[in-house]
Every structure is written in C-alpha cells, then in structure tokens.
Motif scaffolding. Structure first.
Motif, PDB file in Angstrom:
ATOM      1  N   GLY A  40     -25.477   2.663 -36.799  1.00 45.97           N
ATOM      2  CA  GLY A  40     -26.802   2.098 -37.054  1.00 45.97           C
ATOM      3  C   GLY A  40     -27.112   0.844 -36.245  1.00 45.97           C
ATOM      4  O   GLY A  40     -28.257   0.630 -35.831  1.00 45.97           O
ATOM      5  N   THR A  41     -26.108   0.019 -36.007  1.00 50.13           N
ATOM      6  CA  THR A  41     -26.338  -1.212 -35.244  1.00 50.13           C
ATOM      7  C   THR A  41     -26.849  -0.890 -33.838  1.00 50.13           C
ATOM      8  O   THR A  41     -27.658  -1.635 -33.268  1.00 50.13           O
ATOM      9  CB  THR A  41     -25.034  -2.042 -35.161  1.00 50.13           C
ATOM     10  N   MET A  85     -30.471  -0.351 -34.050  1.00 48.05           N
ATOM     11  CA  MET A  85     -31.132  -1.650 -34.153  1.00 48.05           C
ATOM     12  C   MET A  85     -31.235  -2.298 -32.766  1.00 48.05           C
ATOM     13  O   MET A  85     -32.311  -2.714 -32.316  1.00 48.05           O
ATOM     14  CB  MET A  85     -30.302  -2.535 -35.089  1.00 48.05           C
ATOM     15  N   ARG A 104     -29.688  -9.885 -38.876  1.00 44.53           N
ATOM     16  CA  ARG A 104     -29.035  -9.311 -37.689  1.00 44.53           C
ATOM     17  C   ARG A 104     -30.095  -8.889 -36.657  1.00 44.53           C
ATOM     18  O   ARG A 104     -29.902  -9.064 -35.458  1.00 44.53           O
ATOM     19  CB  ARG A 104     -28.167  -8.111 -38.099  1.00 44.53           C
ATOM     20  N   THR A 136     -29.551  -3.185 -47.479  1.00 41.72           N
ATOM     21  CA  THR A 136     -28.281  -2.845 -48.113  1.00 41.72           C
ATOM     22  C   THR A 136     -27.553  -4.059 -48.670  1.00 41.72           C
ATOM     23  O   THR A 136     -26.732  -3.932 -49.573  1.00 41.72           O
ATOM     24  CB  THR A 136     -27.366  -2.153 -47.083  1.00 41.72           C
ATOM     25  N   ASP A 158     -35.883  -0.674 -39.956  1.00 36.61           N
ATOM     26  CA  ASP A 158     -34.492  -0.298 -40.170  1.00 36.61           C
ATOM     27  C   ASP A 158     -34.478   0.669 -41.358  1.00 36.61           C
ATOM     28  O   ASP A 158     -34.832   0.296 -42.479  1.00 36.61           O
ATOM     29  CB  ASP A 158     -33.674  -1.565 -40.480  1.00 36.61           C
ATOM     30  N   VAL A 212     -31.682   2.547 -42.127  1.00 35.16           N
ATOM     31  CA  VAL A 212     -30.267   2.924 -42.215  1.00 35.16           C
ATOM     32  C   VAL A 212     -29.910   3.386 -43.628  1.00 35.16           C
ATOM     33  O   VAL A 212     -29.193   4.374 -43.804  1.00 35.16           O
ATOM     34  CB  VAL A 212     -29.384   1.737 -41.744  1.00 35.16           C
ATOM     35  N   GLN A 229     -24.091   7.950 -42.043  1.00 37.55           N
ATOM     36  CA  GLN A 229     -23.063   7.855 -43.093  1.00 37.55           C
ATOM     37  C   GLN A 229     -23.589   7.494 -44.478  1.00 37.55           C
ATOM     38  O   GLN A 229     -22.785   7.198 -45.358  1.00 37.55           O
ATOM     39  CB  GLN A 229     -21.993   6.827 -42.673  1.00 37.55           C
ATOM     40  N   LYS A 230     -24.901   7.499 -44.658  1.00 30.96           N
ATOM     41  CA  LYS A 230     -25.401   7.092 -45.979  1.00 30.96           C
ATOM     42  C   LYS A 230     -26.140   8.265 -46.627  1.00 30.96           C
ATOM     43  O   LYS A 230     -25.501   9.238 -47.005  1.00 30.96           O
ATOM     44  CB  LYS A 230     -26.250   5.842 -45.835  1.00 30.96           C
TER      45      LYS A 230
HETATM   46  C1  LIG Z   1     -29.696  -1.823 -43.489  1.00 27.23           C
HETATM   47  C2  LIG Z   1     -28.613  -1.685 -42.483  1.00 27.23           C
HETATM   48  N1  LIG Z   1     -28.917  -1.871 -41.193  1.00 27.23           N
HETATM   49  C3  LIG Z   1     -27.978  -1.752 -40.231  1.00 27.23           C
HETATM   50  C4  LIG Z   1     -26.677  -1.432 -40.537  1.00 27.23           C
HETATM   51  C5  LIG Z   1     -25.658  -1.293 -39.465  1.00 27.23           C
HETATM   52  O1  LIG Z   1     -25.214   0.028 -39.431  1.00 27.23           O
HETATM   53  P1  LIG Z   1     -23.755   0.397 -38.898  1.00 27.23           P
HETATM   54  O2  LIG Z   1     -22.772  -0.306 -39.756  1.00 27.23           O
HETATM   55  O3  LIG Z   1     -23.752   1.897 -39.033  1.00 27.23           O
HETATM   56  O4  LIG Z   1     -23.707  -0.058 -37.481  1.00 27.23           O
HETATM   57  C6  LIG Z   1     -26.316  -1.232 -41.875  1.00 27.23           C
HETATM   58  C7  LIG Z   1     -24.928  -0.907 -42.257  1.00 27.23           C
HETATM   59  O5  LIG Z   1     -24.588  -0.801 -43.397  1.00 27.23           O
HETATM   60  C8  LIG Z   1     -27.316  -1.357 -42.859  1.00 27.23           C
HETATM   61  O6  LIG Z   1     -27.022  -1.168 -44.150  1.00 27.23           O
END
Ligand SMILES: Cc1ncc(COP(=O)(O)O)c(C=O)c1O
Length: 376
Positions: free
Chosen positions: A75-76, A79, A104, A152, A177, A179, A202-203
């Motif tokens: 996910g990052t 972003m 972030r 999250t 976002d 995610v 993964q969620k």
């Molecule tokens: C809201 C949110 N954005 C971004 C991320 C980053 O995702 P990743 O850990 O898959 O890189 C997460 C990870 O938990 C998240 O919950």
C-alpha cells in the motif's frame, strides 16, 4: 576458521488468527492460487490474466471510466505513486491529517518537494470537509487534496463521498487512501469523483500482502502527461500502464505472477459475494464486536459517527498492560491483535475483522480469548 552455522530447517510457521490491523488471514482460494504453474510475465496467457484482473479491479473500485491496475509493492507504494505522479516540486497539496497514515502522505509529499498544508483533527476524529474546503480557499492553487478513507491507526472512516461532492467543478485533484476500505466499506471511485485511489491486497480483499491496486481518473492521467519534471521510474504510472493496459504490452519489471493469481482469485471472491453483501458482512462483524466490547465496558477510540468497519481502535483501560494482553492472545490463543501506531498516538489495541475474518465466528472466538486475556 569457525564452522558455518547449520542450515535452518524448512519453515513451518504456526497458524494464527490474524485480527490485527493487517494482514488478515488469506482467503483459501487465493492461497491455493499461489500454487498454480508459473507463467512468464510476457506470456500471452499471462497478459490475458492481467486483462481479467484489470476488469475485476474496475468493478471492485466501481471505476468503469478509470485506469486501474496493481503495483508490485504494498500500500505504501500506492501512496508514494500518487504523490510521485500527480505532484511536482513546488506544488501545494492539502492533506487532512487525523492519524498515522495521513501523516505519512504529508511526509511523502514533503519528500517530493511539495508545499504541504496539513489540516489536522484529533486522532479518532475526521477532518471536517468544510475545514478542507476552507484550506483550499486559502490555497486556491492547491493541486491536490488527500485524505485516508479508512484510517487504520484510529479506526475512523472518512466521509469521502461528501468530500468528492464538495470538490466537484474544481481543478484540484482528490486522492484517497483506500488501503483499509476497498472491499470492506462502500466506495464508488467514479461516482464520488475520485482522481487517484490506492489500496492493498492484505486487508478487506483477503489476498496476501505484496500488491497495491490503484485507480486513476482521466483528468489525473492528463495531469501526468503534462508533467514537466520526470518522476520515479519504478512508480511511473504511465510506464506501468504500458505493461498492464496497452497492447502489445511493454516490459517494465518482472511482475509478481503468483501474487497476481492470488489477487485474481481474491477479487473473483469479492465480486461473487457481491460488493454490497461484502460491505454488510464487514459492518455486521464490526457491530457485533463493538456490542461485545461495550458489554465489557471497553471504549472505542473513533467517534461512532465515523467508525470504520474493518479496524476498531479500543482504549486500553487504566491499569491494564496493553502488551501483556496482546502477548496472552498470541501465546495462549494464537490470535494476533495490534497495539497503537505512531509516537503521539493514544494507548489502544486495534482489532481488525477483514476479508475472511469479518465473521460472527471470528468475533465470538476473539471475545472469548479477550476475556481470558483480561482475566489473566
Ligand atoms: C491506511 C493505510 N495506508 C497505508 C498503509 C501502508 O500499507 P502497506 O503496509 O501495505 O505498505 C497502511 C498499512 O496498514 C494503511 O493501513
């Protein structure tokens, strides 16, 4: 010379019920898909699979008019790809910040040379749409506004539809976002006027971690074609779409084929179940959990008016050792839950009920284990 250390035995990790903030347990079909024969990334059969994943993703994002595919990273990367492609050095962007992941986004914006305007609210709250619109009045040249739909780190759900409506008719792009929301709560990329959104596998989708589905509106694509500064090669959405979308396909990097199979299978599961049915299942599990927490006198962090289905933040009661409870759940019950995230964050546990774990059985098992952990 010292003896080399012995080669460790083959891996045999213990099974866990993954009820933290992610990853969640993988959908059985998606796990089985990882065992299918490997194709080459330019094999015509593989390109057909990519076409199918694009179509499945388009339906999952509710984005018939968008460019959609999945990045070969978590996910990052989704972003960072949004900032890397849609923002140029010196651009102003407005970010609604009420948790770790929105911070972030702001941090990545600064690293890419943007002038980042953070509009903040307390953790557990959401930044009111009016405050974001006010920031846009003060920064009329802002190129992009970004929010986290499912924060999250707190368990708060952003009113994304409302923000999309408020932004209609403006030049400012809307980045979200998703995610912890795609596949778990209502989301309508085209209908709500989103320009760029990213998620993870993964969620709520229920696939293994490793990919980041993204969606890009036509006007966001136009913005990218007009860039004056080159951007990251790895995350260049135009180069990536030349592999995923354009035909004949152009090589960019060797795609994680097995993860794409797993995503294909997980998305088939999402759409076979039905989006509204899946959102309802996540909402029902969350509400069963919250009822159970309330019966035990445990309070949640997020304002109930903006509670996210997939992840619930729970305030650790005074005198209870947060880490000891987590340790007990893991050791005695093979259940993972998460603690809080981020240095200034509140003292919380975070319980995730996502993908296959958004079920009544999971909630019952979890609450029983929590009772035993709190008693211990
Ligand atoms: C809201 C949110 N954005 C971004 C991320 C980053 O995702 P990743 O850990 O898959 O890189 C997460 C990870 O938990 C998240 O919950």
């Amino acid at each position: 010379m010292s003896e080399p250390s012995p080669i460790p035995p083959a891996l045999d990790p213990s099974a866990r019920l993954l009820c933290g903030a992610g990853p969640t347990n993988v959908d059985a079909g998606a796990l089985a898909a990882l065992q299918r024969p490997l194709l080459g990334h330019m094999d015509p059969d593989m390109l057909e699979i990519l076409d199918q994943v694009v179509e499945l993703l388009r339906r999952t994002w509710q984005a018939p008019g968008a460019t959609v595919f999945a990045l070969s990273c978590t996910g990052t990367a989704g972003m960072e790809a949004g900032i890397a492609n849609l923002v140029e050095p010196g651009d102003t962007i407005v970010v609604g910040v009420a948790g770790y992941f929105a911070s972030r986004i702001a941090e990545i914006g600064r690293r890419y040379g943007a002038n980042v305007v953070e509009v903040q609210a307390d953790w557990g709250q959401v930044v009111p749409v009016e405050r974001l619109m006010h920031a846009l009045e003060q920064h009329p040249k802002a190129r992009l506004v970004a929010v986290v739909q499912g924060e999250t780190s707190t368990g708060a759900l952003y009113p994304l539809r409302e923000l999309g409506e408020a932004l209609r008719g403006r030049d400012t792009l809307l980045m979200a976002d998703c995610v912890t929301s795609l596949g778990g709560v209502e989301l309508d990329f085209d209908g709500w006027g989103l320009d760029y959104a990213y998620s993870c596998t993964q969620k709520c989708i229920g696939a293994p971690p490793g990919m980041s589905p993204i969606a890009l509106s036509e006007r966001a694509l136009q913005r990218i074609t007009k860039r004056t500064h080159p951007t990251s090669f790895l995350l260049d959405l135009q180069l990536l779409s030349a592999y995923w979308i354009k035909r004949p396909a152009a090589y960019h990097h060797t795609a994680p084929i097995l993860h794409i199979y797993a995503l294909h299978e997980a998305l088939r599961g999402v759409l076979t179940e039905g989006l509204p049915e899946r959102w309802s299942r996540h909402a029902a599990a969350a509400s069963q959990l919250r009822d159970g927490l309330a019966e035990r006198g445990l309070e949640t962090l997020a304002d109930p008016a903006h509670a996210l289905a997939g992840v619930t933040g729970i305030l650790v009661p005074a005198g209870v050792d947060r880490a000891a409870v987590q340790g007990h759940l893991l050791r005695e019950h093979a259940i993972e839950i998460s603690g809080g995230l981020g240095a200034p964050g509140p003292d919380i546990w975070r319980i995730g009920l996502m993908g296959p774990n958004a079920s009544a059985d999971t909630v019952v098992r979890l609450l029983q284990a929590l009772d035993s952990a709190l008693a211990a």
